[in-house]
Enzyme design. Structure first.
Site, PDB file in Angstrom:
ATOM      1  N   CYS A 123     -65.199 -37.514   5.583  1.00 18.37           N
ATOM      2  CA  CYS A 123     -64.936 -38.146   7.301  1.00 18.37           C
ATOM      3  C   CYS A 123     -63.004 -37.700   7.067  1.00 18.37           C
ATOM      4  O   CYS A 123     -63.284 -38.229   7.934  1.00 18.37           O
ATOM      5  CB  CYS A 123     -65.307 -38.887   7.638  1.00 18.37           C
ATOM      6  N   HIS A 267     -60.660 -42.912  12.552  1.00 20.47           N
ATOM      7  CA  HIS A 267     -62.844 -41.608  12.443  1.00 20.47           C
ATOM      8  C   HIS A 267     -63.854 -42.970  13.304  1.00 20.47           C
ATOM      9  O   HIS A 267     -63.666 -44.189  13.234  1.00 20.47           O
ATOM     10  CB  HIS A 267     -62.949 -41.959  10.205  1.00 20.47           C
ATOM     11  N   ASN A 298     -70.351 -39.549  15.663  1.00 18.20           N
ATOM     12  CA  ASN A 298     -69.644 -39.788  14.391  1.00 18.20           C
ATOM     13  C   ASN A 298     -69.677 -37.794  13.645  1.00 18.20           C
ATOM     14  O   ASN A 298     -70.726 -37.807  13.181  1.00 18.20           O
ATOM     15  CB  ASN A 298     -69.924 -40.210  13.074  1.00 18.20           C
TER      16      ASN A 298
HETATM   17  O1  UT7 Z   1     -68.918 -41.547   8.707  1.00 15.82           O
HETATM   18  C1  UT7 Z   1     -69.217 -42.339   7.530  1.00 15.82           C
HETATM   19  C2  UT7 Z   1     -68.432 -43.369   7.512  1.00 15.82           C
HETATM   20  N1  UT7 Z   1     -69.941 -44.358   8.488  1.00 15.82           N
HETATM   21  C3  UT7 Z   1     -69.293 -45.307   8.687  1.00 15.82           C
HETATM   22  O2  UT7 Z   1     -68.464 -46.267   8.363  1.00 15.82           O
HETATM   23  C4  UT7 Z   1     -70.973 -46.200   8.780  1.00 15.82           C
HETATM   24  C5  UT7 Z   1     -70.636 -47.469   8.489  1.00 15.82           C
HETATM   25  N2  UT7 Z   1     -71.608 -48.514   8.751  1.00 15.82           N
HETATM   26  C6  UT7 Z   1     -72.539 -48.621  10.185  1.00 15.82           C
HETATM   27  O3  UT7 Z   1     -71.863 -47.700  11.154  1.00 15.82           O
HETATM   28  C7  UT7 Z   1     -73.873 -49.539  10.254  1.00 15.82           C
HETATM   29  O4  UT7 Z   1     -73.672 -50.084   8.463  1.00 15.82           O
HETATM   30  C8  UT7 Z   1     -74.562 -49.272  10.533  1.00 15.82           C
HETATM   31  C9  UT7 Z   1     -74.132 -48.773  12.181  1.00 15.82           C
HETATM   32  C10 UT7 Z   1     -75.279 -47.903  10.276  1.00 15.82           C
HETATM   33  C11 UT7 Z   1     -76.242 -50.877  11.007  1.00 15.82           C
HETATM   34  O5  UT7 Z   1     -75.391 -51.787  11.562  1.00 15.82           O
HETATM   35  P1  UT7 Z   1     -75.773 -52.751  10.963  1.00 15.82           P
HETATM   36  O6  UT7 Z   1     -75.119 -53.916  11.455  1.00 15.82           O
HETATM   37  O7  UT7 Z   1     -74.783 -52.729   8.965  1.00 15.82           O
HETATM   38  O8  UT7 Z   1     -77.148 -52.734  10.762  1.00 15.82           O
HETATM   39  P2  UT7 Z   1     -77.886 -53.454   9.413  1.00 15.82           P
HETATM   40  O9  UT7 Z   1     -78.124 -51.996   8.669  1.00 15.82           O
HETATM   41  O10 UT7 Z   1     -77.143 -54.682   8.581  1.00 15.82           O
HETATM   42  O11 UT7 Z   1     -79.192 -54.159  10.027  1.00 15.82           O
HETATM   43  C12 UT7 Z   1     -79.477 -55.595  11.241  1.00 15.82           C
HETATM   44  C13 UT7 Z   1     -80.405 -55.375  11.446  1.00 15.82           C
HETATM   45  C14 UT7 Z   1     -81.668 -54.941  10.788  1.00 15.82           C
HETATM   46  O12 UT7 Z   1     -82.810 -56.307  11.491  1.00 15.82           O
HETATM   47  P3  UT7 Z   1     -82.838 -57.755  10.843  1.00 15.82           P
HETATM   48  O13 UT7 Z   1     -82.855 -57.992   9.218  1.00 15.82           O
HETATM   49  O14 UT7 Z   1     -81.741 -58.544  11.253  1.00 15.82           O
HETATM   50  O15 UT7 Z   1     -83.811 -58.449  11.775  1.00 15.82           O
HETATM   51  C15 UT7 Z   1     -82.190 -53.678  10.637  1.00 15.82           C
HETATM   52  O16 UT7 Z   1     -83.820 -53.784  10.159  1.00 15.82           O
HETATM   53  O17 UT7 Z   1     -81.050 -54.353  12.961  1.00 15.82           O
HETATM   54  C16 UT7 Z   1     -81.938 -53.268  12.031  1.00 15.82           C
HETATM   55  N3  UT7 Z   1     -81.939 -52.026  11.863  1.00 15.82           N
HETATM   56  C17 UT7 Z   1     -82.159 -51.503  13.335  1.00 15.82           C
HETATM   57  N4  UT7 Z   1     -82.111 -51.697  14.072  1.00 15.82           N
HETATM   58  C18 UT7 Z   1     -82.974 -50.657  15.341  1.00 15.82           C
HETATM   59  C19 UT7 Z   1     -81.534 -51.141  10.999  1.00 15.82           C
HETATM   60  N5  UT7 Z   1     -81.763 -49.925  11.797  1.00 15.82           N
HETATM   61  C20 UT7 Z   1     -81.541 -49.904  12.499  1.00 15.82           C
HETATM   62  C21 UT7 Z   1     -81.855 -49.473  13.660  1.00 15.82           C
HETATM   63  N6  UT7 Z   1     -82.125 -49.449  15.414  1.00 15.82           N
HETATM   64  N7  UT7 Z   1     -81.890 -47.853  13.533  1.00 15.82           N
END
Ligand code: UT7
Length: 345
Positions: A123, A267, A298
Site C-alpha cells: 500500500c 492511505h 482500501n
Molecule cells: O492496507 C494495508 C494496511 N491495512 C490496515 O491498515 C488495516 C489495519 N487493521 C484494521 O483496519 C482493523 O484491524 C480491522 C478493521 C481489520 C479489524 O478491526 P478491529 O477493531 O481491529 O477488530 P478486531 O480484530 O480487534 O475484532 C474486534 C471484534 C472481535 O469480537 P470480540 O472478540 O470483541 O467479541 C471480532 O471477533 O470484532 C469481531 N470481528 C468482526 N465482527 C464483525 C472481527 N471481524 C469482524 C467482522 N465483522 N468482519
C-alpha cells in the site's frame, strides 16, 4: 585515464502536473458481503469507515484501469504520451509476472521506446513510485514520468475471511510528474520492516499451490488457492504508533509544519487510523482530510491518487494546495512526502 562519463542535465524542481483515476463500474455495498463473514453493515462502517467499494469486472484489468487513469492524468497535465520518458507502475495484484504491466500500459497509450517498470511496495507503492519519479525528473534522467498506482485486490480475496473480505478493493490512479519552476514534491520519508511479513501477506506462493494441485490430481485434497491475509490488529497497532514519526519526517524534510498544510491524504486503510494520525499530529481543523475509503474501500497502491482525486473533485482541496501524502502497508513498508496538489480533468 578512464574516459570521463557525462551526467544527465539535472533540473531544479519537479511537480505533479496532472491527476486521473479509474473507478470500477461495479459498486459493492456492505450488504453484499456481510452474510459470508457473519458481519453487519454497521460493524464495517464503525470499525473501518467503509460503506461500499468498487470491485472490477473481468474487462477492468490492471492494464485497462491503468490506461484509463493515465489518459485522464495526461489530459489534465496537458502532456502528450510521446512526451513521457518513463512509466512507473505500482501494484501488488498483477497476476502476470512478465512483462511488466508498465511496459504494456506504455504501449497501449501509444508510447514508443519508453522506459517502463513495476514497483511492488504494497500500500506504500504509489508514494514509493512518486519518490522514484521525482528523483528521475530532478536528476535529468526523464522529463515527464507517468506514475500509476493500480490494484485488483478482489482477485486475491477469500470471501469468507472476516478481516480482509470487506476491506480490499480495486481501482487505479495516475499522475504525471515533470519539471517545475518551484518544488512541488518534497523529499520522501520511507522505510520497511520485512521481519513483520506475517502482518499482511499472500498466504502461500504459487509454486506451493501448483504442487498441491498436482498432488490433488493423484488423489490428494483439493487445495485452497492463494489469498491475501492480514493480522488486522498488528497492522493497526503499527499504524497508530509508528506512522506519526513517518509523517513528521516527511514534513521536516520538506521544511513544512502542520500549520502549513492544506490537506492530508493518508492511505485509505481504516478511518480510525486516519483519525488517530490527525490527533497525534495535531492537525489544525482547517486541513482537509481525504475520506475516500467510505465509498472506495482500501485500494492499496491506488488509494492515494484516488483519494487525492476525491478531495479535489469534492472541492475540499484545490490545485496547488500543500498536502501530506502517506502510504503504508505490507512489507511493512511506508513512504510519505509533501506535495502540491495537481489539476484534475
Ligand atoms: O492496507 C494495508 C494496511 N491495512 C490496515 O491498515 C488495516 C489495519 N487493521 C484494521 O483496519 C482493523 O484491524 C480491522 C478493521 C481489520 C479489524 O478491526 P478491529 O477493531 O481491529 O477488530 P478486531 O480484530 O480487534 O475484532 C474486534 C471484534 C472481535 O469480537 P470480540 O472478540 O470483541 O467479541 C471480532 O471477533 O470484532 C469481531 N470481528 C468482526 N465482527 C464483525 C472481527 N471481524 C469482524 C467482522 N465483522 N468482519
Amino acid at each position: 585515464m578512464p574516459a570521463p562519463i557525462a551526467t544527465a542535465d539535472p533540473v531544479a524542481h519537479a511537480a505533479l502536473l496532472g491527476l486521473g483515476v479509474y473507478r470500477p463500474r461495479r459498486v459493492v455495498p456492505n450488504a453484499e458481503i456481510v452474510d459470508r463473514i457473519d458481519s453487519s453493515d454497521e460493524w464495517i462502517r464503525t470499525r473501518s469507515g467503509i460503506a461500499s467499494r468498487g470491485w472490477a469486472e473481468p474487462d477492468e484489468t490492471i492494464v485497462a484501469m491503468s490506461v484509463a487513469a493515465a489518459r485522464d492524468a495526461l489530459t489534465a497535465a496537458g502532456v502528450a504520451p510521446e512526451q513521457v520518458d518513463a512509466v512507473v507502475l505500482a501494484t501488488s495484484s498483477q497476476m502476470v509476472l512478465g512483462p511488466s504491466a508498465g511496459a504494456v500500459v506504455a504501449t497501449e497509450l501509444g508510447m514508443q521506446d519508453t522506459a517502463a517498470y513495476d514497483i511492488s511496495a504494497g500500500c506504500a507503492g504509489f508514494c514509493y513510485a512518486l519518490g522514484n519519479a521525482a528523483s528521475l525528473v530532478r536528476a535529468g534522467q526523464a522529463r515527464h514520468v507517468l506514475v500509476i498506482g493500480v490494484e485488483r485486490l478482489s482477485d486475491l480475496l477469500d470471501p469468507t475471511d472476516r478481516t480482509c473480505a470487506f476491506i480490499f478493493a480495486d481501482g487505479a490512479g495516475a499522475v504525471v510528474v515533470g519539471p517545475s519552476d518551484a518544488e512541488g514534491i518534497g523529499p520522501v520519508a520511507w522505510g520497511s520492516d520485512g521481519s513483520q511479513t506475517a502482518a499482511i501477506k499472500q498466504d502461500k506462493d504459487f509454486m506451493q499451490y501448483f504442487a498441491e494441485v498436482d498432488a490433488a490430481a493423484v488423489g490428494g485434497d483439493s487445495p485452497e488457492r492463494p489469498y491475501i491475509r492480514m493480522n488486522g490488529q498488528a497492522v493497526f497497532r503499527w499504524a497508530v504508533t509508528f506512522l506519526e514519526k513517518a509523517c513528521r519526517d516527511a514534513l521536516e524534510k520538506s521544511g513544512v509544519t502542520v500549520d502549513d498544510l492544506d490537506a492530508f491524504v493518508p492511505h485509505q486503510a481504516n478511518s480510525r487510523i486516519t483519525d488517530a494520525l490527525i490527533r497525534t499530529l495535531g492537525l489544525p481543523e482547517t486541513v482537509a482530510v481525504a475520506r475516500d475509503i467510505v465509498e472506495t474501500g482500501n485500494t492499496s497502491a491506488a488509494s492515494i491518487p484516488m483519494a487525492m482525486e476525491q478531495l479535489l473533485r469534492s472541492g475540499s482541496a484545490r490545485r496547488g494546495d500543500t498536502a501530506l501524502l502517506l502510504g503504508f502497508g505490507a512489507g511493512l513498508a511506508y513512504a510519505g512526502q509533501v506535495v502540491q496538489l495537481p489539476p484534475i480533468n
